[in-house]
Design a protein around this motif. Structure first.
Motif, PDB file in Angstrom:
ATOM      1  N   GLY A  67       0.855  -1.185   0.000  1.00 21.06           N
ATOM      2  CA  GLY A  67       0.000   0.000   0.000  1.00 21.06           C
ATOM      3  C   GLY A  67       0.886   1.228   0.000  1.00 21.06           C
ATOM      4  O   GLY A  67       1.742   1.383  -0.860  1.00 21.06           O
ATOM      5  N   ASN A  68       0.709   2.106   0.997  1.00 15.14           N
ATOM      6  CA  ASN A  68       1.602   3.264   1.087  1.00 15.14           C
ATOM      7  C   ASN A  68       2.620   3.117   2.225  1.00 15.14           C
ATOM      8  O   ASN A  68       3.215   4.088   2.663  1.00 15.14           O
ATOM      9  CB  ASN A  68       0.798   4.565   1.209  1.00 15.14           C
ATOM     10  CG  ASN A  68       0.032   4.663   2.512  1.00 15.14           C
ATOM     11  OD1 ASN A  68      -0.100   3.684   3.238  1.00 15.14           O
ATOM     12  ND2 ASN A  68      -0.485   5.842   2.799  1.00 15.14           N
ATOM     13  N   THR A  69       2.820   1.884   2.694  1.00 19.72           N
ATOM     14  CA  THR A  69       3.837   1.594   3.705  1.00 19.72           C
ATOM     15  C   THR A  69       5.059   1.003   3.011  1.00 19.72           C
ATOM     16  O   THR A  69       4.945   0.059   2.230  1.00 19.72           O
ATOM     17  CB  THR A  69       3.310   0.608   4.762  1.00 19.72           C
ATOM     18  OG1 THR A  69       2.180   1.194   5.416  1.00 19.72           O
ATOM     19  CG2 THR A  69       4.384   0.287   5.789  1.00 19.72           C
ATOM     20  N   HIS A  70       6.216   1.574   3.294  1.00 18.89           N
ATOM     21  CA  HIS A  70       7.485   1.121   2.720  1.00 18.89           C
ATOM     22  C   HIS A  70       8.323   0.495   3.829  1.00 18.89           C
ATOM     23  O   HIS A  70       8.334   0.978   4.961  1.00 18.89           O
ATOM     24  CB  HIS A  70       8.250   2.295   2.111  1.00 18.89           C
ATOM     25  CG  HIS A  70       7.442   3.079   1.135  1.00 18.89           C
ATOM     26  ND1 HIS A  70       7.141   2.621  -0.129  1.00 18.89           N
ATOM     27  CD2 HIS A  70       6.841   4.282   1.253  1.00 18.89           C
ATOM     28  CE1 HIS A  70       6.403   3.517  -0.753  1.00 18.89           C
ATOM     29  NE2 HIS A  70       6.206   4.534   0.060  1.00 18.89           N
ATOM     30  N   ILE A  71       9.043  -0.560   3.492  1.00 15.28           N
ATOM     31  CA  ILE A  71       9.918  -1.224   4.451  1.00 15.28           C
ATOM     32  C   ILE A  71      11.281  -1.404   3.794  1.00 15.28           C
ATOM     33  O   ILE A  71      11.400  -2.035   2.743  1.00 15.28           O
ATOM     34  CB  ILE A  71       9.360  -2.595   4.879  1.00 15.28           C
ATOM     35  CG1 ILE A  71       7.954  -2.443   5.443  1.00 15.28           C
ATOM     36  CG2 ILE A  71      10.296  -3.244   5.902  1.00 15.28           C
ATOM     37  CD1 ILE A  71       7.233  -3.750   5.662  1.00 15.28           C
ATOM     38  N   SER A  77      14.801   6.888   1.588  1.00 20.04           N
ATOM     39  CA  SER A  77      15.180   6.079   0.441  1.00 20.04           C
ATOM     40  C   SER A  77      16.349   5.189   0.818  1.00 20.04           C
ATOM     41  O   SER A  77      17.059   5.438   1.791  1.00 20.04           O
ATOM     42  CB  SER A  77      15.580   6.969  -0.736  1.00 20.04           C
ATOM     43  OG  SER A  77      16.793   7.638  -0.445  1.00 20.04           O
ATOM     44  N   GLU A  78      16.535   4.157   0.007  1.00 18.87           N
ATOM     45  CA  GLU A  78      17.666   3.264   0.207  1.00 18.87           C
ATOM     46  C   GLU A  78      18.977   4.035   0.110  1.00 18.87           C
ATOM     47  O   GLU A  78      19.903   3.817   0.894  1.00 18.87           O
ATOM     48  CB  GLU A  78      17.608   2.154  -0.842  1.00 18.87           C
ATOM     49  CG  GLU A  78      18.631   1.079  -0.627  1.00 18.87           C
ATOM     50  CD  GLU A  78      18.493  -0.071  -1.606  1.00 18.87           C
ATOM     51  OE1 GLU A  78      19.532  -0.679  -1.909  1.00 18.87           O
ATOM     52  OE2 GLU A  78      17.365  -0.347  -2.063  1.00 18.87           O
ATOM     53  N   GLN A  79      19.059   4.994  -0.826  1.00 22.67           N
ATOM     54  CA  GLN A  79      20.288   5.768  -1.004  1.00 22.67           C
ATOM     55  C   GLN A  79      20.606   6.617   0.233  1.00 22.67           C
ATOM     56  O   GLN A  79      21.774   6.735   0.621  1.00 22.67           O
ATOM     57  CB  GLN A  79      20.182   6.668  -2.242  1.00 22.67           C
ATOM     58  CG  GLN A  79      20.104   5.914  -3.550  1.00 22.67           C
ATOM     59  CD  GLN A  79      18.701   5.388  -3.859  1.00 22.67           C
ATOM     60  OE1 GLN A  79      17.719   5.759  -3.225  1.00 22.67           O
ATOM     61  NE2 GLN A  79      18.612   4.498  -4.835  1.00 22.67           N
ATOM     62  N   ARG A  80      19.576   7.217   0.840  1.00 22.89           N
ATOM     63  CA  ARG A  80      19.826   8.036   2.043  1.00 22.89           C
ATOM     64  C   ARG A  80      20.352   7.184   3.184  1.00 22.89           C
ATOM     65  O   ARG A  80      21.264   7.582   3.903  1.00 22.89           O
ATOM     66  CB  ARG A  80      18.551   8.761   2.469  1.00 22.89           C
ATOM     67  CG  ARG A  80      18.220   9.928   1.555  1.00 22.89           C
ATOM     68  CD  ARG A  80      17.008  10.670   2.029  1.00 22.89           C
ATOM     69  NE  ARG A  80      17.376  11.450   3.214  1.00 22.89           N
ATOM     70  CZ  ARG A  80      16.504  12.118   3.946  1.00 22.89           C
ATOM     71  NH1 ARG A  80      15.225  12.118   3.632  1.00 22.89           N
ATOM     72  NH2 ARG A  80      16.892  12.807   4.993  1.00 22.89           N
ATOM     73  N   TRP A  81      19.752   5.996   3.368  1.00 23.35           N
ATOM     74  CA  TRP A  81      20.238   5.132   4.442  1.00 23.35           C
ATOM     75  C   TRP A  81      21.628   4.607   4.140  1.00 23.35           C
ATOM     76  O   TRP A  81      22.465   4.508   5.023  1.00 23.35           O
ATOM     77  CB  TRP A  81      19.250   3.995   4.721  1.00 23.35           C
ATOM     78  CG  TRP A  81      18.180   4.459   5.657  1.00 23.35           C
ATOM     79  CD1 TRP A  81      16.876   4.721   5.354  1.00 23.35           C
ATOM     80  CD2 TRP A  81      18.340   4.774   7.043  1.00 23.35           C
ATOM     81  NE1 TRP A  81      16.218   5.171   6.481  1.00 23.35           N
ATOM     82  CE2 TRP A  81      17.099   5.208   7.525  1.00 23.35           C
ATOM     83  CE3 TRP A  81      19.409   4.728   7.922  1.00 23.35           C
ATOM     84  CZ2 TRP A  81      16.894   5.590   8.850  1.00 23.35           C
ATOM     85  CZ3 TRP A  81      19.211   5.112   9.239  1.00 23.35           C
ATOM     86  CH2 TRP A  81      17.969   5.536   9.688  1.00 23.35           C
TER      87      TRP A  81
END
Length: 137
Positions: free
Chosen positions: A14-18, A115-119
């Motif tokens: 949905g609008n949840t990202h993991i 985002s993956e890049q920020r982490w």
């Protein structure tokens, strides 16, 4: 030992990202723990923690993410913060050989703020911080 960041994974429901990462760190768990579980440590590589009560149910305010609670706490192993717009951020440390630690990281959030890049960039700062500490006399 040098640190490394394994390929992250991203899921959307949905609008949840993991986001999930496995980060290998060049220090034992007890030396990594302060970087994940103290205001000073988090500020050194992630974001200032204006409030951090180091216990289950304690208050936490992560400057860039909001106010919330410590939703899991197992000293030197698990620190989980659930904050306002920032969602749920979980740091789970495990031993990795004799001199290292493995960080299993999960960030569950709504919207597009992370985002993956920020982490990945944050974890690069954490590794650099820990490797610098290794070089200090």
């Amino acid at each position: 030992m040098t640190g490394s960041i394994e390929q992250g994974t991203s899921q959307t429901h949905g609008n949840t990202h993991i986001l999930h990462f496995l980060v290998r760190l060049p220090r034992p768990m007890e030396q990594v723990w302060p970087a994940l579980a103290t205001a000073e440590g988090l500020a050194g590589w992630f974001t200032p923690a204006d409030v951090l009560e180091p216990r289950l149910g304690g208050a936490v305010t992560l400057r860039d993410l909001g106010e919330g609670r410590v939703t899991a706490w197992d000293v030197e192993r698990v620190a989980e913060y659930t904050v306002g717009d920032g969602g749920r951020i979980r740091f789970h440390l495990e031993r990795d050989g004799e001199a290292g630690a493995a960080l299993r990281f999960t960030h569950e959030f709504r919207g597009d703020g992370e985002s993956e890049q920020r982490w990945r960039a944050r974890f690069e700062r954490l590794i650099a911080l820990l490797e610098t500490d290794l070089k200090d006399p």
